[in-house]
Design a protein around this motif. Structure first.
Motif, short mmCIF file in Angstrom:
data_model
loop_
_atom_site.label_atom_id
_atom_site.label_comp_id
_atom_site.label_asym_id
_atom_site.label_seq_id
_atom_site.Cartn_x
_atom_site.Cartn_y
_atom_site.Cartn_z
N PRO A 17 -3.83 23.11 34.63
CA PRO A 17 -5.04 22.81 33.85
C PRO A 17 -5.02 21.46 33.14
O PRO A 17 -5.91 21.16 32.36
CB PRO A 17 -5.08 23.96 32.83
CG PRO A 17 -3.65 24.33 32.64
CD PRO A 17 -3.00 24.13 33.98
N ARG A 18 -4.00 20.63 33.42
CA ARG A 18 -3.93 19.33 32.73
C ARG A 18 -5.03 18.38 33.18
O ARG A 18 -5.47 17.52 32.42
CB ARG A 18 -2.56 18.70 32.99
CG ARG A 18 -1.38 19.46 32.43
CD ARG A 18 -0.09 18.80 32.89
NE ARG A 18 0.02 18.77 34.35
CZ ARG A 18 0.89 17.99 35.00
NH1 ARG A 18 1.70 17.19 34.34
NH2 ARG A 18 0.94 18.01 36.32
N TRP A 19 -5.44 18.48 34.45
CA TRP A 19 -6.38 17.51 35.01
C TRP A 19 -7.81 18.02 34.87
O TRP A 19 -8.14 19.11 35.33
CB TRP A 19 -6.06 17.28 36.49
CG TRP A 19 -4.69 16.76 36.73
CD1 TRP A 19 -3.58 17.47 37.07
CD2 TRP A 19 -4.27 15.40 36.63
NE1 TRP A 19 -2.50 16.65 37.19
CE2 TRP A 19 -2.89 15.36 36.94
CE3 TRP A 19 -4.92 14.20 36.33
CZ2 TRP A 19 -2.15 14.18 36.94
CZ3 TRP A 19 -4.18 13.03 36.33
CH2 TRP A 19 -2.83 13.03 36.62
N SER A 20 -8.66 17.21 34.25
CA SER A 20 -10.06 17.60 34.05
C SER A 20 -10.99 16.57 34.66
O SER A 20 -10.73 15.36 34.59
CB SER A 20 -10.37 17.76 32.55
OG SER A 20 -9.62 18.82 32.00
N PHE A 21 -12.09 17.07 35.24
CA PHE A 21 -13.06 16.22 35.91
C PHE A 21 -14.47 16.76 35.64
O PHE A 21 -14.64 17.85 35.08
CB PHE A 21 -12.81 16.19 37.43
CG PHE A 21 -11.42 15.83 37.82
CD1 PHE A 21 -11.04 14.52 37.99
CD2 PHE A 21 -10.46 16.82 38.01
CE1 PHE A 21 -9.74 14.18 38.34
CE2 PHE A 21 -9.16 16.50 38.36
CZ PHE A 21 -8.80 15.17 38.52
N PHE A 22 -15.45 15.99 36.06
CA PHE A 22 -16.84 16.45 35.96
C PHE A 22 -17.06 17.53 37.02
O PHE A 22 -16.69 17.34 38.19
CB PHE A 22 -17.78 15.28 36.16
CG PHE A 22 -19.21 15.58 35.82
CD1 PHE A 22 -19.56 16.07 34.57
CD2 PHE A 22 -20.23 15.35 36.74
CE1 PHE A 22 -20.88 16.33 34.24
CE2 PHE A 22 -21.54 15.61 36.42
CZ PHE A 22 -21.87 16.10 35.17
N ALA A 23 -17.66 18.64 36.63
CA ALA A 23 -17.77 19.77 37.55
C ALA A 23 -19.09 20.49 37.37
O ALA A 23 -19.69 20.49 36.29
CB ALA A 23 -16.62 20.76 37.32
N GLY A 24 -19.55 21.12 38.46
CA GLY A 24 -20.71 22.00 38.43
C GLY A 24 -20.39 23.28 39.16
O GLY A 24 -19.77 23.25 40.22
N TYR A 25 -20.80 24.41 38.60
CA TYR A 25 -20.49 25.67 39.26
C TYR A 25 -21.53 26.73 38.89
O TYR A 25 -22.14 26.70 37.83
CB TYR A 25 -19.08 26.15 38.92
CG TYR A 25 -18.71 26.13 37.45
CD1 TYR A 25 -18.88 27.26 36.65
CD2 TYR A 25 -18.19 24.99 36.87
CE1 TYR A 25 -18.54 27.24 35.31
CE2 TYR A 25 -17.83 24.96 35.53
CZ TYR A 25 -18.02 26.10 34.76
OH TYR A 25 -17.68 26.08 33.43
N GLN A 26 -21.71 27.65 39.83
CA GLN A 26 -22.62 28.78 39.66
C GLN A 26 -22.32 29.79 40.77
O GLN A 26 -22.24 29.43 41.95
CB GLN A 26 -24.09 28.34 39.76
CG GLN A 26 -25.10 29.47 39.61
CD GLN A 26 -25.51 29.70 38.17
OE1 GLN A 26 -24.65 29.80 37.31
NE2 GLN A 26 -26.79 29.77 37.92
N ASN A 27 -22.14 31.03 40.41
CA ASN A 27 -21.93 32.10 41.38
C ASN A 27 -22.41 33.41 40.78
O ASN A 27 -21.84 33.89 39.81
CB ASN A 27 -20.45 32.20 41.76
CG ASN A 27 -20.20 33.19 42.89
OD1 ASN A 27 -21.10 33.48 43.66
ND2 ASN A 27 -18.99 33.73 42.94
N PRO A 28 -23.48 33.94 41.33
CA PRO A 28 -24.22 33.50 42.53
C PRO A 28 -25.29 32.47 42.18
O PRO A 28 -25.64 32.31 41.03
CB PRO A 28 -24.85 34.80 43.02
CG PRO A 28 -25.11 35.56 41.75
CD PRO A 28 -23.95 35.24 40.83
N GLY A 29 -25.78 31.82 43.23
CA GLY A 29 -26.91 30.92 43.08
C GLY A 29 -26.55 29.46 43.19
O GLY A 29 -25.48 29.08 43.66
N VAL A 30 -27.47 28.61 42.70
CA VAL A 30 -27.37 27.17 42.89
C VAL A 30 -26.93 26.50 41.59
O VAL A 30 -27.35 26.88 40.50
CB VAL A 30 -28.72 26.59 43.36
CG1 VAL A 30 -29.83 26.86 42.35
CG2 VAL A 30 -28.60 25.09 43.62
N ALA A 31 -26.05 25.51 41.72
CA ALA A 31 -25.73 24.58 40.65
C ALA A 31 -26.23 23.21 41.10
O ALA A 31 -25.81 22.72 42.15
CB ALA A 31 -24.24 24.55 40.37
N CYS A 32 -27.13 22.60 40.34
CA CYS A 32 -27.78 21.35 40.75
C CYS A 32 -27.82 20.40 39.57
O CYS A 32 -28.17 20.80 38.45
CB CYS A 32 -29.19 21.64 41.26
SG CYS A 32 -30.16 20.15 41.64
#
Length: 914
Positions: A727-742
């Protein structure tokens, strides 16, 4: 005999020169004496003074008692050619200029808005081109003044043995304040909380994270301040993330707790709509100056920017002008502040404060703008005839490197002309650009006016002029060029007028040309492409997007090893090689830079700037096309330190040691898309360090700053860790389950656009140990900013990782079943390089440099927004780069309330079921 006559003649000439010099010194002495003897109707006594004055300063007199009736005092400022008297009485202020015993002029006068009593502060503010007087921080009178050195100043009284005042002097300098809040835990840096609770918020592992720090204020009316009372004429920008039920805002020009400007946003409450409000606080009383309904959402970052120059106040949201007001009695200047309301408050980041460096005035609404000095001047003599000209000068912006532009109407009329000046000093010297309809036809001229003499530096005949056009003059270091509708018509280098000066525009008072818009901005080098994030440069798996070396792709062409930059360039650019960085490299017989319009492997360059070594001598070979006659050679007579090539305003320039040695019309093949290459072997790391690439119309997002350009329309988008096991490395992220991440970008792209990004799947150990769930690393271009289905989607691992697809709406235009996201352990640390291009009606897609698909759409979409998205999944985004054929940094689109976007998955395309 002849020789003795010559000697006598030289002696007489020397004596005459000495007598002339003595006479000039006597006249100058008498002139200074005349200046000093002015205002001799009363006796003046000096009470305070300074021998040396800065170019800009604030000189304050704080009265210890009220000024009685009939008494007066003054400040005398001595310049090189004139003296300014600022005369203070109990009822009014008067500014006079003296340039000799026979030349005296009242520049301005004003009555005091309140009585001068004990404690009153009178602040004389001297800027390069103006003098203003402030009463307790509010301006009473501004006057223009000559650009010259001011040698000294004294405070003088009459009718009093001593002036009941304390004096203080503050020199003004150009300043820059930035803060990304990378402070230690509990450290607030230069910020001082005045109310509420303020903390620096940091991610758990800031060293290995993108944008790990921010500044959080909460608890009622929370205020944090920094800065100084003498900051003035500045712009102040910050990114802000409002939290639910919280307001936010900024303070600026804050002199004390009772004097400032403020911009505040409050969410909707009851019948009151959410609005953004600009107010002035004076003496503790708040006056609303401007207000506009504006909706901000607690899910969005945004940038708030305010600017104040000589009373003209502008407020921007995401570079979009929202509020504007001209204060006739502006504040002197002052500190800045951040403000929040509500229990949760707001989060701030990326603060920057700098002098205002760009203004634009519409002449219709700007007739009485305090930024314009509007005068009529007469050119010529009574014997030969005079011509009256209107001169408009922008006040408050004195620069060396500047771009001055006008939108002019009536250029096609008989005898039409317009002339722009930059670097104009007090003596009238300037660099000028004139567009006119001469007797021999339209012509553009670049000129230098110095010590009364005008020299034409470059001259170009023009085709028929349009009736309305944008005319601009650019000066940068020793170079100057003029443009008509953003096409360079004249260029010169070696300009030796390097002083700071004002910018102005001249037109004939009775001519056909009218100026509709007049603006000035700094002439800056093109922005350098960001190609690394230091935090990640030493991690092997992240080299693809954090190592400059890997931006260059090797290619063998005609027995020559060439390296081509992976990005597309749709607008102007500059690329240069520092020879000194390559000192340890064994360079080949030919090395240099190349340009071409396509990226097909083996395609020959269209233009080159190559160093050729032969017989222990070097020369530069330029190529501006594919024909032999378009090749030129230049022997090198000095030590080579750098070589460069530029695409600028439809011209192609070659530089050697920083100086332009070739200037040619841009080849037709390079009018649109361009690719940049380098020729020569050697260490790729050394070459990457030696080459600098700068470009317009190109933006790189490494997410080191707050994501203020992005609108998360669906799913969760944040800085978070990619790997649950590390968990040391962090980045920009998008997530969704179920469905869309936009996540939509707020900026508009042009008809032609290239989008590239590095992304990987977010680890979810509960769904599988070997990424059995990996799918849908997707992007959309040419969309409407609301629905994904409105644009072209490029789906890596679409439809449960059955292949990769180019989709328009719900129709598959192209597919490649062989390109998927490997559902295996090797995907754990893999970053996919996705590159998408739309060129007119052709869509092309690459993954990790390999072409996935290319398709022509005979009826292409007209949308101008792009987004990143995924489906039933999470994606990590390390870097995004977009390049397009319009100004991508222009004002962002207004943010609408996000809706769940429609996607290609909302219906099942027939082609996808094959």
């Amino acid at each position: 005999m002849q020789q003795s006559r010559i000697i006598k003649w030289l002696i007489n000439l020397a004596l005459l020169s000495i007598l002339l010099l003595v006479g000039l010194l006597f006249v100058f002495r008498e002139r200074v004496a005349d200046l000093s003897r002015s205002e001799t109707t009363v006796e003046w006594t000096t009470v305070s003074g300074r021998d040396k004055l800065g170019r800009e300063f604030v000189w304050t007199a704080q009265l210890s008692k009220a000024l009685s009736a009939g008494t007066q005092f003054r400040l005398r400022l001595t310049g090189q050619t004139r003296i300014l008297y600022l005369i203070f009485t109990d009822t009014e202020l008067r500014v006079q200029e003296h340039t000799g015993s026979q030349t005296e002029q009242v520049l301005g006068r004003a009555a005091w808005p309140t009585a001068l009593k004990a404690g009153t502060q009178l602040q004389v503010t001297k800027m390069l081109d103006s003098v203003s007087v402030f009463l307790n921080g509010q301006r009473v009178l501004p006057v223009p003044c000559s650009l010259e050195e001011w040698q000294g100043g004294v405070w003088e009284t009459t009718g009093m043995t001593a002036l009941p005042a304390a004096f203080s002097y503050q020199k003004l300098d150009t300043f820059l304040f930035t803060d990304d809040f990378m402070h230690g835990e509990g450290e607030l840096g230069e910020w001082k909380p005045a109310s509420g609770t303020w903390t620096v918020y940091a991610l758990k592992n800031p060293i290995r994270s993108a944008n790990p720090f921010s500044f959080w204020g909460r608890g009622g009316d929370a205020v944090a301040r920094t800065g100084y009372w003498f900051w003035r004429n500045y712009e102040f920008a910050t990114t802000v993330h409002p939290l639910p039920d919280g307001g936010f805002g900024v303070f600026f020009c804050q002199l004390d707790d009772r004097t400032r400007y403020e911009v505040k946003w409050q969410p909707a409450t009851g019948d009151a709509k959410a609005s953004l409000r600009l107010s002035k606080v004076s003496g503790g009383q708040t006056t609303v100056l401007a207000e506009k309904p504006e909706l901000f959402l607690p899910t969005l970052w945004l940038q708030l920017r305010v600017a104040q120059i000589e009373g003209v106040i502008t407020v921007y949201v995401d570079d979009r002008l929202v509020l504007q007001f001209t204060d006739p009695t502006p504040l002197l200047g002052g500190a800045i502040g951040l403000w929040t309301s509500g229990e949760r408050g707001a989060v701030f980041d990326d603060v920057i404060v700098k002098p205002v460096d760009a203004v634009s005035v519409g002449l219709a609404e700007g007739k009485d703008s305090p930024l314009l000095h509007d005068i009529v001047v007469s050119i010529g003599s009574p014997n030969s005839g005079t011509e009256k000209r209107r001169r408009l000068t922008l006040v408050g912006l004195v620069r060396q490197n500047a771009q001055v532009s006008v939108t002019a109407k009536g250029l096609s009329g008989a005898g039409a002309w317009v002339e722009l000046h930059a670097r104009q000093n007090g003596a009238g010297d300037h660099v000028g650009f004139r567009v006119s309809t001469g007797h021999a036809g339209p012509v553009a001229e670049l000129v230098l006016h110095r010590t009364g003499q005008t020299t034409v530096l470059d001259r170009t005949s023009l085709p028929k002029l349009p009736d309305r056009a944008r005319v601009s003059l650019h000066v940068q270091d020793d170079e100057a060029w003029g443009c008509l509708d953003d096409t360079m018509t004249c260029f010169t280098s070696g300009v030796d007028l390097m002083t700071k000066g004002v910018c102005s525009v001249l037109t004939a008072t009775d001519g056909p040309v009218t100026v509709e818009q007049f603006g000035q901005e700094p002439e800056l080098p093109l922005p350098t492409i960001e190609n690394r994030v230091e935090t990640f440069t030493h991690e092997t798996s992240m080299q693809g997007w954090s190592s400059p070396r890997l931006e260059w792709v090797p290619e063998r062409c005609q027995d020559t090893l060439q390296y081509w930059h992976r990005s597309d360039f749709w607008q102007d650019f500059a690329v240069s090689v520092d020879r000194q960085t390559l000192t340890d490299q064994e360079l080949t017989r030919e090395w240099g830079l190349a340009l071409r319009a396509t990226d097909q492997n083996g395609d020959a360059p269209v233009a080159q700037a190559v160093v050729v070594r032969q017989d222990n001598a070097e020369q530069i070979r330029f190529t501006f096309g594919k024909a032999p006659e378009q090749t030129k050679r230049l022997p090198l007579t000095t030590t080579l330190t750098s070589i460069g090539i530029e695409k600028r305003y439809h011209r192609l320039l070659v530089r050697v040691n920083g100086a332009v040695v070739a200037n040619q019309p841009l080849p037709a093949d390079l009018q649109g898309l361009c690719h940049i290459g380098r020729i020569g072997e050697g260490s790729s790391d050394a070459w990457a360090q030696a080459i600098t690439v700068s470009a317009a119309g190109l933006k790189t997002y490494s997410f080191k700053e707050a994501p203020a350009d992005w609108v998360p329309a669906a799913g969760t988008w944040e800085i978070t860790n990619r790997w649950q096991c590390d968990p040391r490395w962090s980045f920009f992220a998008g997530y969704q389950n179920p469905g869309v991440a936009c996540n939509w970008n707020k900026r508009r792209h042009g008809r032609n656009v290239t989008l590239e990004f590095f992304a990987g799947p977010k680890m979810d150990a509960e769904r599988g140990k070997k990424y059995e769930y990996a799918a849908d690393i997707n992007a959309v271009i040419c969309g409407d900013g609301r629905d994904i289905a409105s644009g072209y989607s490029f789906m890596l691992g679409g439809w449960d990782d059955t292949g990769s697809y180019i989709v328009r709406g719900d129709k598959v235009l192209a597919e490649n079943k062989a390109i998927i996201i490997p559902r295996m352990s090797s995907t754990h640390r893999r970053w996919f390089h996705v590159r998408i291009r739309r060129e007119d009606d052709v869509l092309t897609w690459w993954i990790d440099g390999a072409k996935v698909a290319s398709v022509t759409d005979p009826a292409p979409l007209n949308g101008d927004r792009f987004a990143l998205w995924t489906w039933n999944n999470g994606i990590m985004v390390a870097q995004v780069r977009v390049s397009t054929d319009i100004d991508f940094t222009a004002a962002a689109t207004p943010v609408e309330i996000p809706n769940t976007p429609t996607t290609p998955y909302d219906s099942k395309p027939a082609a996808a079921t094959k």
